[in-house]
Scaffold this motif. Structure first.
Motif, PDB file in Angstrom:
ATOM      1  N   TYR A  32       0.905  -1.271  -0.027  1.00  0.00           N
ATOM      2  CA  TYR A  32      -0.048   0.010   0.029  1.00  0.00           C
ATOM      3  C   TYR A  32       0.757   1.272   0.089  1.00  0.00           C
ATOM      4  CZ  TYR A  32      -3.564  -3.303   1.026  1.00  0.00           C
ATOM      5  OH  TYR A  32      -4.557  -4.499   0.953  1.00  0.00           O
ATOM      6  N   GLY A  33       2.021   1.181   0.636  1.00  0.00           N
ATOM      7  CA  GLY A  33       2.965   2.301   0.648  1.00  0.00           C
ATOM      8  C   GLY A  33       3.272   2.565  -0.665  1.00  0.00           C
ATOM      9  N   LEU A  34       3.815   1.387  -1.484  1.00  0.00           N
ATOM     10  CA  LEU A  34       4.011   1.550  -2.987  1.00  0.00           C
ATOM     11  C   LEU A  34       2.952   2.165  -3.783  1.00  0.00           C
ATOM     12  CD1 LEU A  34       6.085   0.793  -5.222  1.00  0.00           C
ATOM     13  CD2 LEU A  34       4.668  -1.103  -5.512  1.00  0.00           C
ATOM     14  N   LEU A  35       1.734   1.871  -3.677  1.00  0.00           N
ATOM     15  CA  LEU A  35       0.687   2.247  -4.115  1.00  0.00           C
ATOM     16  C   LEU A  35       0.422   3.847  -3.798  1.00  0.00           C
ATOM     17  CD1 LEU A  35      -1.883  -0.559  -4.554  1.00  0.00           C
ATOM     18  CD2 LEU A  35      -0.672   0.336  -6.225  1.00  0.00           C
ATOM     19  N   SER A  36       0.618   4.156  -2.823  1.00  0.00           N
ATOM     20  CA  SER A  36       0.533   5.584  -2.334  1.00  0.00           C
ATOM     21  C   SER A  36       1.696   6.651  -3.249  1.00  0.00           C
ATOM     22  CB  SER A  36       0.912   6.011  -0.940  1.00  0.00           C
ATOM     23  OG  SER A  36       2.355   5.793  -0.517  1.00  0.00           O
ATOM     24  N   GLY A  37       2.688   6.036  -3.794  1.00  0.00           N
ATOM     25  CA  GLY A  37       3.549   7.023  -4.602  1.00  0.00           C
ATOM     26  C   GLY A  37       3.407   6.630  -6.278  1.00  0.00           C
ATOM     27  N   ILE A  69      -9.557  -5.720  -7.785  1.00  0.00           N
ATOM     28  CA  ILE A  69     -11.119  -5.566  -8.231  1.00  0.00           C
ATOM     29  C   ILE A  69     -11.629  -5.465  -6.970  1.00  0.00           C
ATOM     30  CG2 ILE A  69     -12.978  -6.584  -9.320  1.00  0.00           C
ATOM     31  CD1 ILE A  69     -11.203  -7.809 -11.269  1.00  0.00           C
ATOM     32  N   TRP A  70     -11.519  -6.387  -5.819  1.00  0.00           N
ATOM     33  CA  TRP A  70     -12.097  -6.343  -4.523  1.00  0.00           C
ATOM     34  C   TRP A  70     -11.787  -5.046  -3.910  1.00  0.00           C
ATOM     35  CZ3 TRP A  70     -16.564  -7.479  -2.496  1.00  0.00           C
ATOM     36  CH2 TRP A  70     -16.618  -7.509  -1.056  1.00  0.00           C
ATOM     37  N   LEU A  71     -10.563  -4.654  -3.786  1.00  0.00           N
ATOM     38  CA  LEU A  71     -10.227  -3.321  -3.106  1.00  0.00           C
ATOM     39  C   LEU A  71     -10.690  -2.283  -3.545  1.00  0.00           C
ATOM     40  CD1 LEU A  71      -6.577  -4.478  -2.109  1.00  0.00           C
ATOM     41  CD2 LEU A  71      -8.232  -4.132  -0.428  1.00  0.00           C
ATOM     42  N   ILE A  72     -10.938  -2.316  -5.166  1.00  0.00           N
ATOM     43  CA  ILE A  72     -11.551  -1.266  -5.923  1.00  0.00           C
ATOM     44  C   ILE A  72     -12.991  -0.896  -5.313  1.00  0.00           C
ATOM     45  CG2 ILE A  72     -12.449  -0.371  -8.097  1.00  0.00           C
ATOM     46  CD1 ILE A  72      -9.751  -1.719  -9.169  1.00  0.00           C
ATOM     47  N   ARG A  73     -13.788  -2.198  -5.292  1.00  0.00           N
ATOM     48  CA  ARG A  73     -15.267  -2.141  -4.944  1.00  0.00           C
ATOM     49  C   ARG A  73     -15.343  -1.743  -3.618  1.00  0.00           C
ATOM     50  NH1 ARG A  73     -18.600  -7.525  -6.237  1.00  0.00           N
ATOM     51  NH2 ARG A  73     -20.046  -6.075  -5.717  1.00  0.00           N
ATOM     52  N   GLY A  75     -13.376   0.277  -1.831  1.00  0.00           N
ATOM     53  CA  GLY A  75     -12.889   1.652  -1.961  1.00  0.00           C
ATOM     54  C   GLY A  75     -11.610   2.190  -1.421  1.00  0.00           C
ATOM     55  N   VAL A  76     -10.690   0.939  -1.582  1.00  0.00           N
ATOM     56  CA  VAL A  76      -9.390   1.169  -1.015  1.00  0.00           C
ATOM     57  C   VAL A  76      -8.663   1.565  -2.397  1.00  0.00           C
ATOM     58  CG1 VAL A  76      -7.289   0.188  -0.105  1.00  0.00           C
ATOM     59  CG2 VAL A  76      -9.515  -0.169   1.014  1.00  0.00           C
ATOM     60  N   LEU A  77      -8.688   1.111  -3.438  1.00  0.00           N
ATOM     61  CA  LEU A  77      -7.841   1.170  -4.643  1.00  0.00           C
ATOM     62  C   LEU A  77      -8.805   1.965  -5.752  1.00  0.00           C
ATOM     63  CD1 LEU A  77      -6.067  -2.088  -4.971  1.00  0.00           C
ATOM     64  CD2 LEU A  77      -5.329   0.164  -3.903  1.00  0.00           C
ATOM     65  N   ARG A  78      -8.406   2.595  -6.842  1.00  0.00           N
ATOM     66  CA  ARG A  78      -8.896   2.843  -7.845  1.00  0.00           C
ATOM     67  C   ARG A  78      -8.117   2.765  -9.024  1.00  0.00           C
ATOM     68  NH1 ARG A  78      -6.466   7.581  -9.790  1.00  0.00           N
ATOM     69  NH2 ARG A  78      -5.211   8.912  -8.217  1.00  0.00           N
ATOM     70  N   VAL A  90      -3.540   0.365 -10.730  1.00  0.00           N
ATOM     71  CA  VAL A  90      -4.131   0.810  -9.584  1.00  0.00           C
ATOM     72  C   VAL A  90      -3.335   1.826  -8.601  1.00  0.00           C
ATOM     73  CG1 VAL A  90      -5.803  -1.194  -9.560  1.00  0.00           C
ATOM     74  CG2 VAL A  90      -3.611  -1.233  -8.030  1.00  0.00           C
ATOM     75  N   ARG A  91      -4.098   2.482  -7.781  1.00  0.00           N
ATOM     76  CA  ARG A  91      -3.560   3.666  -7.163  1.00  0.00           C
ATOM     77  C   ARG A  91      -4.421   3.672  -5.727  1.00  0.00           C
ATOM     78  NH1 ARG A  91       0.163   7.521  -7.794  1.00  0.00           N
ATOM     79  NH2 ARG A  91       0.644   7.754  -9.815  1.00  0.00           N
ATOM     80  N   LEU A  92      -3.872   3.902  -4.736  1.00  0.00           N
ATOM     81  CA  LEU A  92      -4.638   4.102  -3.236  1.00  0.00           C
ATOM     82  C   LEU A  92      -5.554   5.354  -3.444  1.00  0.00           C
ATOM     83  CD1 LEU A  92      -4.213   2.497  -0.878  1.00  0.00           C
ATOM     84  CD2 LEU A  92      -2.592   4.344  -0.024  1.00  0.00           C
ATOM     85  N   THR A  93      -6.894   5.107  -2.774  1.00  0.00           N
ATOM     86  CA  THR A  93      -7.737   5.929  -2.589  1.00  0.00           C
ATOM     87  C   THR A  93      -7.562   6.730  -1.434  1.00  0.00           C
ATOM     88  OG1 THR A  93      -9.557   5.035  -1.447  1.00  0.00           O
ATOM     89  CG2 THR A  93      -9.327   4.783  -3.987  1.00  0.00           C
ATOM     90  N   PRO A  94      -8.164   8.045  -0.965  1.00  0.00           N
ATOM     91  CA  PRO A  94      -8.308   8.744  -0.002  1.00  0.00           C
ATOM     92  C   PRO A  94      -8.583   7.903   1.231  1.00  0.00           C
ATOM     93  CG  PRO A  94      -8.852  10.300  -1.593  1.00  0.00           C
ATOM     94  CD  PRO A  94      -8.814   9.022  -2.154  1.00  0.00           C
TER      95      PRO A  94
END
Length: 127
Positions: A32-37, A69-73, A75-78, A90-94
């Motif tokens: 998730y740290g990777l996806l925040s950047g 796909i589940w994390l998108i559903r 609300g964690v990823l977009r 994918v990236r991390l959402t607010p």
């Protein structure tokens, strides 16, 4: 966006469902740290040499994509958007950032009962 504004936009049930997903899925905090950047695709994750630092288990690109796909559903990823539309990355959402701020270290792993409930919710969302 500050945490209080973000919290006001996310209802407690959505936040708890997403937090449960973070505890139940095999991704480590470093993922998730990777996806925040930066954005990453399931295929890129599968090919990474450091996958052991990003996930508790080795993931195929298809399995990682199913988790994405589940994390998108929840609300964690977009999906990342480029000039031609949505991409496979994918990236991390607010909401994802807010949830990660709850834990200072590694995300605590869920107990067996929570993992079972999460699996049922994921396969039969109306339960």
């Amino acid at each position: 966006m500050d945490g209080s504004f973000s919290s006001a936009l996310n209802d407690p049930r959505s936040l708890e469902r997403a937090a449960s997903a973070l505890r139940c899925l095999p991704f480590r905090r470093a993922f998730y740290g990777l996806l925040s950047g930066e954005a990453i695709s399931s295929e890129e994750l599968h090919r990474r040499d450091d996958q052991a630092q990003l996930s508790f288990v080795r993931l195929t690109s298809d399995r990682a994509e199913n988790h994405f796909i589940w994390l998108i559903r929840v609300g964690v990823l977009r999906r990342e958007v480029d000039g031609q539309g949505l991409t496979e990355r994918v990236r991390l959402t607010p909401m994802g950032r807010e949830l990660l701020s709850r834990w200072s270290g590694e995300i605590p792993r869920a107990a067996l009962l929570e993992r079972i409930r999460h699996g049922l919710r994921r396969r039969w969302p109306r339960l």
